[in-house]
Design a protein around this motif. Sequence first.
Motif, PDB file in Angstrom:
ATOM      1  N   SER A 158       0.807  -1.221   0.000  1.00 30.77           N
ATOM      2  CA  SER A 158       0.000   0.000   0.000  1.00 30.77           C
ATOM      3  C   SER A 158       0.839   1.271   0.000  1.00 30.77           C
ATOM      4  CB  SER A 158      -0.930   0.004   1.216  1.00 30.77           C
ATOM      5  OG  SER A 158      -0.171  -0.056   2.425  1.00 30.77           O
ATOM      6  N   GLY A 159       2.172   1.129  -0.092  1.00 31.61           N
ATOM      7  CA  GLY A 159       3.037   2.306  -0.122  1.00 31.61           C
ATOM      8  C   GLY A 159       3.840   2.453   1.154  1.00 31.61           C
ATOM      9  N   ALA A 160       4.337   3.651   1.386  1.00 33.96           N
ATOM     10  CA  ALA A 160       5.168   3.913   2.564  1.00 33.96           C
ATOM     11  C   ALA A 160       4.303   4.046   3.815  1.00 33.96           C
ATOM     12  CB  ALA A 160       5.985   5.181   2.361  1.00 33.96           C
ATOM     13  N   ASP A 161       4.789   3.474   4.896  1.00 36.66           N
ATOM     14  CA  ASP A 161       4.118   3.589   6.185  1.00 36.66           C
ATOM     15  C   ASP A 161       4.152   5.046   6.663  1.00 36.66           C
ATOM     16  OD1 ASP A 161       3.191   1.739   8.594  1.00 36.66           O
ATOM     17  OD2 ASP A 161       4.446   3.319   9.435  1.00 36.66           O
ATOM     18  N   LEU A 162       3.167   5.422   7.471  1.00 35.20           N
ATOM     19  CA  LEU A 162       3.120   6.792   7.990  1.00 35.20           C
ATOM     20  C   LEU A 162       4.357   7.139   8.799  1.00 35.20           C
ATOM     21  CD1 LEU A 162      -0.645   7.076   9.050  1.00 35.20           C
ATOM     22  CD2 LEU A 162       0.474   8.081   7.050  1.00 35.20           C
ATOM     23  N   SER A 163       4.990   6.137   9.403  1.00 36.00           N
ATOM     24  CA  SER A 163       6.210   6.403  10.177  1.00 36.00           C
ATOM     25  C   SER A 163       7.320   6.940   9.285  1.00 36.00           C
ATOM     26  CB  SER A 163       6.688   5.120  10.875  1.00 36.00           C
ATOM     27  OG  SER A 163       7.040   4.124   9.922  1.00 36.00           O
ATOM     28  N   VAL A 164       7.359   6.478   8.023  1.00 34.07           N
ATOM     29  CA  VAL A 164       8.371   6.965   7.078  1.00 34.07           C
ATOM     30  C   VAL A 164       8.098   8.424   6.736  1.00 34.07           C
ATOM     31  CG1 VAL A 164       9.346   6.689   4.779  1.00 34.07           C
ATOM     32  CG2 VAL A 164       8.730   4.671   6.123  1.00 34.07           C
ATOM     33  N   LEU A 165       6.828   8.746   6.484  1.00 34.33           N
ATOM     34  CA  LEU A 165       6.481  10.131   6.159  1.00 34.33           C
ATOM     35  C   LEU A 165       6.814  11.058   7.318  1.00 34.33           C
ATOM     36  CD1 LEU A 165       3.046   9.536   4.390  1.00 34.33           C
ATOM     37  CD2 LEU A 165       5.305   9.791   3.357  1.00 34.33           C
ATOM     38  N   GLY A 166       6.657  10.549   8.541  1.00 34.50           N
ATOM     39  CA  GLY A 166       7.024  11.349   9.704  1.00 34.50           C
ATOM     40  C   GLY A 166       8.515  11.617   9.773  1.00 34.50           C
ATOM     41  N   MET A 167       9.320  10.608   9.446  1.00 31.90           N
ATOM     42  CA  MET A 167      10.781  10.766   9.459  1.00 31.90           C
ATOM     43  C   MET A 167      11.249  11.797   8.444  1.00 31.90           C
ATOM     44  SD  MET A 167      12.287   6.908   9.894  1.00 31.90           S
ATOM     45  CE  MET A 167      13.983   7.508   9.907  1.00 31.90           C
ATOM     46  N   LEU A 168      10.542  11.879   7.324  1.00 32.26           N
ATOM     47  CA  LEU A 168      10.989  12.770   6.255  1.00 32.26           C
ATOM     48  C   LEU A 168      10.814  14.250   6.608  1.00 32.26           C
ATOM     49  CD1 LEU A 168       9.756  10.877   3.069  1.00 32.26           C
ATOM     50  CD2 LEU A 168      11.953  10.735   4.247  1.00 32.26           C
ATOM     51  N   LYS A 169      10.154  14.520   7.726  1.00 37.50           N
ATOM     52  CA  LYS A 169      10.018  15.913   8.184  1.00 37.50           C
ATOM     53  C   LYS A 169      11.299  16.430   8.809  1.00 37.50           C
ATOM     54  CE  LYS A 169       5.066  15.493   9.225  1.00 37.50           C
ATOM     55  NZ  LYS A 169       4.040  15.544  10.317  1.00 37.50           N
ATOM     56  N   GLU A 170      12.134  15.511   9.304  1.00 39.02           N
ATOM     57  CA  GLU A 170      13.383  15.880   9.972  1.00 39.02           C
ATOM     58  C   GLU A 170      14.549  15.704   9.009  1.00 39.02           C
ATOM     59  OE1 GLU A 170      13.404  17.193  12.930  1.00 39.02           O
ATOM     60  OE2 GLU A 170      11.249  16.909  13.196  1.00 39.02           O
ATOM     61  N   PRO A 171      15.306  16.777   8.727  1.00 44.01           N
ATOM     62  CA  PRO A 171      16.363  16.704   7.706  1.00 44.01           C
ATOM     63  C   PRO A 171      17.339  15.554   7.875  1.00 44.01           C
ATOM     64  CG  PRO A 171      16.008  18.965   8.370  1.00 44.01           C
ATOM     65  CD  PRO A 171      15.178  18.130   9.292  1.00 44.01           C
ATOM     66  N   ASP A 172      17.850  15.329   9.089  1.00 40.63           N
ATOM     67  CA  ASP A 172      18.835  14.270   9.295  1.00 40.63           C
ATOM     68  C   ASP A 172      18.219  12.899   9.075  1.00 40.63           C
ATOM     69  OD1 ASP A 172      20.739  16.147   9.850  1.00 40.63           O
ATOM     70  OD2 ASP A 172      20.615  15.939  12.032  1.00 40.63           O
ATOM     71  N   GLN A 173      17.033  12.703   9.636  1.00 43.06           N
ATOM     72  CA  GLN A 173      16.352  11.425   9.466  1.00 43.06           C
ATOM     73  C   GLN A 173      15.946  11.209   8.012  1.00 43.06           C
ATOM     74  OE1 GLN A 173      13.116  11.631  12.323  1.00 43.06           O
ATOM     75  NE2 GLN A 173      14.283  10.467  13.835  1.00 43.06           N
ATOM     76  N   ALA A 174      15.531  12.275   7.368  1.00 44.28           N
ATOM     77  CA  ALA A 174      15.133  12.180   5.965  1.00 44.28           C
ATOM     78  C   ALA A 174      16.308  11.760   5.100  1.00 44.28           C
ATOM     79  CB  ALA A 174      14.574  13.513   5.486  1.00 44.28           C
ATOM     80  N   ASP A 175      17.466  12.351   5.330  1.00 46.68           N
ATOM     81  CA  ASP A 175      18.652  12.013   4.544  1.00 46.68           C
ATOM     82  C   ASP A 175      19.030  10.546   4.735  1.00 46.68           C
ATOM     83  OD1 ASP A 175      21.050  13.014   2.915  1.00 46.68           O
ATOM     84  OD2 ASP A 175      22.024  12.059   4.629  1.00 46.68           O
ATOM     85  N   GLU A 176      18.966  10.078   5.971  1.00 44.62           N
ATOM     86  CA  GLU A 176      19.312   8.688   6.261  1.00 44.62           C
ATOM     87  C   GLU A 176      18.327   7.729   5.592  1.00 44.62           C
ATOM     88  OE1 GLU A 176      19.762   5.654  10.116  1.00 44.62           O
ATOM     89  OE2 GLU A 176      19.433   7.799  10.426  1.00 44.62           O
ATOM     90  N   ALA A 177      17.030   8.006   5.739  1.00 47.52           N
ATOM     91  CA  ALA A 177      16.014   7.124   5.171  1.00 47.52           C
ATOM     92  C   ALA A 177      16.080   7.107   3.653  1.00 47.52           C
ATOM     93  CB  ALA A 177      14.631   7.559   5.638  1.00 47.52           C
ATOM     94  N   LEU A 178      16.212   8.280   3.046  1.00 41.16           N
ATOM     95  CA  LEU A 178      16.216   8.362   1.585  1.00 41.16           C
ATOM     96  C   LEU A 178      17.482   7.754   0.990  1.00 41.16           C
ATOM     97  CD1 LEU A 178      14.634  11.891   1.155  1.00 41.16           C
ATOM     98  CD2 LEU A 178      13.595   9.692   0.580  1.00 41.16           C
ATOM     99  N   THR A 179      18.590   7.815   1.721  1.00 37.35           N
ATOM    100  CA  THR A 179      19.817   7.163   1.256  1.00 37.35           C
ATOM    101  C   THR A 179      19.621   5.655   1.188  1.00 37.35           C
ATOM    102  OG1 THR A 179      21.255   8.910   2.132  1.00 37.35           O
ATOM    103  CG2 THR A 179      22.261   6.760   1.753  1.00 37.35           C
ATOM    104  N   ILE A 180      18.996   5.083   2.224  1.00 36.42           N
ATOM    105  CA  ILE A 180      18.715   3.645   2.227  1.00 36.42           C
ATOM    106  C   ILE A 180      17.782   3.288   1.082  1.00 36.42           C
ATOM    107  CG2 ILE A 180      17.611   1.770   3.520  1.00 36.42           C
ATOM    108  CD1 ILE A 180      18.517   3.193   6.095  1.00 36.42           C
ATOM    109  N   ILE A 181      16.718   4.078   0.915  1.00 34.04           N
ATOM    110  CA  ILE A 181      15.743   3.816  -0.147  1.00 34.04           C
ATOM    111  C   ILE A 181      16.394   3.870  -1.516  1.00 34.04           C
ATOM    112  CG2 ILE A 181      13.706   4.754  -1.309  1.00 34.04           C
ATOM    113  CD1 ILE A 181      12.749   5.675   1.500  1.00 34.04           C
ATOM    114  N   ASN A 182      17.172   4.925  -1.758  1.00 30.36           N
ATOM    115  CA  ASN A 182      17.789   5.083  -3.075  1.00 30.36           C
ATOM    116  C   ASN A 182      18.796   3.978  -3.361  1.00 30.36           C
ATOM    117  OD1 ASN A 182      16.235   7.336  -3.404  1.00 30.36           O
ATOM    118  ND2 ASN A 182      17.877   8.810  -3.084  1.00 30.36           N
ATOM    119  N   ASP A 183      19.561   3.573  -2.342  1.00 32.60           N
ATOM    120  CA  ASP A 183      20.508   2.474  -2.527  1.00 32.60           C
ATOM    121  C   ASP A 183      19.766   1.183  -2.889  1.00 32.60           C
ATOM    122  OD1 ASP A 183      22.625   4.131  -1.980  1.00 32.60           O
ATOM    123  OD2 ASP A 183      22.949   3.409   0.065  1.00 32.60           O
ATOM    124  N   LEU A 184      18.660   0.931  -2.189  1.00 34.64           N
ATOM    125  CA  LEU A 184      17.850  -0.253  -2.483  1.00 34.64           C
ATOM    126  C   LEU A 184      17.355  -0.243  -3.920  1.00 34.64           C
ATOM    127  CD1 LEU A 184      15.801  -2.605  -2.081  1.00 34.64           C
ATOM    128  CD2 LEU A 184      14.259  -0.916  -1.041  1.00 34.64           C
TER     129      LEU A 184
END
Length: 258
Positions: free
Chosen positions: A68-94
């Motif tokens: 069904s897509g990204a969990d709401l917890s992921v969308l919450g992380m993307l609000k914080e620059p440091d957490q967003a960078d970490e999460a998106l780096t993992i996603i893009n590498d995958l």
Amino acid sequence: MDHAQQPSIPIIREQREDILMITLNRPRVLNALTVEMFSLLKEAVAYAAAEESVRLVVLRGAGGNFCSGADLSVLGMLKEPDQADEALTIINDLLLQLHRMPKPVIAVVEGAAVGAGLNLALHADFVLASKEAVLQEPFVQIGLTTDFGGTYLLPRLVGMAQAKKLALLGEKISGSEAEAIGLIYKAVEAAALPQELDRLLAALRRMPGQAWAVTKQGLQVCLEGDLEKALAWEKEQQPKLITHPEFQEVIRQRLKKG
């Protein structure tokens, strides 16, 4: 298709002979993706690429839905620059690992394949869906842009007009419609999915692995360039394949039959 579920494990990785089955396993939330799942998927894809005993990869969802897509917890992380960078780096590498996987990847889509879930499936080489599956790019409807590589994939798969219909209107389409516009490989009745998957796996298993990997790479590389670049790439790769043991064995067998 019934998939064995282990509720405490969000990504189930199971090798059956030369096939690695990767199952998204959060059925209660339609297999919504978490950052933990991104990391586990990245590990599974890396394993599949490196493990010689794995020739084929199947990506699927538990409980009658793909994702069904990204969990709401992921969308919450993307609000914080440091957490967003970490999460998106993992996603893009995958996604880059999956996109460049040198072995065949089949995504089996039942039920919902929405947003990041749909785009995850589209990174597979073949998307096999039930005719009744529901596919959607709903990002703009909630004030976001298409992600998970969707902006790259959609116009290349279906052309700009259909890409705009999917991404800018966010309309739901069925598996049958997705096949008709060229978004996916094939749509079949839900009951026929296991047989169709077996048929596709058998066809891919017969392919020389090295030639398959090089050809996939060539389709991706040459899509980005002009004819001159494509011809140069072919000139570089074909002599290597002609001297490869796989090709020599194919020729030997054909001469033997003839």
